[in-house]
Enzyme design. Sequence first.
Site, short mmCIF file in Angstrom:
data_model
loop_
_atom_site.label_atom_id
_atom_site.label_comp_id
_atom_site.label_asym_id
_atom_site.label_seq_id
_atom_site.Cartn_x
_atom_site.Cartn_y
_atom_site.Cartn_z
N ASP A 124 2.31 -0.21 -1.17
CA ASP A 124 1.06 0.03 -0.21
C ASP A 124 -0.13 0.63 -1.00
OD1 ASP A 124 2.66 -0.05 1.81
OD2 ASP A 124 3.59 1.97 2.01
N1 URA Z 1 8.08 1.65 0.70
C1 URA Z 1 7.10 2.39 1.14
O1 URA Z 1 6.70 2.62 2.31
N2 URA Z 1 5.71 1.70 0.56
C2 URA Z 1 5.56 1.29 -0.50
O2 URA Z 1 4.39 0.98 -1.24
C3 URA Z 1 6.80 0.58 -1.20
C4 URA Z 1 7.79 1.00 -0.70
#
Ligand code: URA
Length: 238
Positions: free
Chosen positions: A106
Amino acid sequence: MALNRLDKLIALNCNVSRKDARELIRDGKVKVNGKVVLRAEELTDSSLDEIDVKGFDFTARKHIYLMMNKPEGYITATKDENKKTVIDLVPPELGRKSLFPCGRLDKNTTGLLILTDDGEFCHRLVSPNHSIYKTYIATLSMPLDAAAKKLLESGIALKDGTVCKPAKINYFTDDYTFTAEIKISEGKYHQVKRMFAAAGNHVDRLRRIQIGGLRLDESLPEGSCRELTPEELKMIFE
Ligand code: URA
């Protein structure tokens, strides 16, 4: 188009030191588009110019594999009209036209990200069938009780009903901070955040520290990347 110094490109593609690359150039062993070039600082574009190094197969190294310490604020995409992408952080000498981030983090997740131009490798790494564990450090907004931990470890159902594979959890707290190390072998959208949400908690911060047996090189500053060594590449699948 990415212009780079000739000695840098030779070092990278022929697996020699910059010093050895300069020597090869000085000795007249390097041709660019059929002409001998004697200047190490000559700017060339390896995707357009034909580079020939006597005694080496300049194109032998088919693929590139980079480790990045991803900072917040960058999306894991190759291009975006408005947002900064992780590709913007790759220095020109490591860039390739077909480079892409392998897997998704993310925008506000930090830590270990691999970039490559090798689609097969990436598929192996992200496919749930290969069960490569990704390890994250999640800073939680409240304590993780035993029942919630057990739920995550036995395969929690997300709020939309999707059932996750069992996660491995190590939980640490000093009564003020609530930190979980979580290992998962899938890569569903926002998976870690959604898993903790389904367990009645909330992830404030998320950092990936390991993929398979490969740990993030903590000496790599946030926003930087470097090539993976052949040994590190193997560690991913160990
Ligand atoms: N899980 C998440 O919620 N976000 C990420 O960036 C990676 C794994």
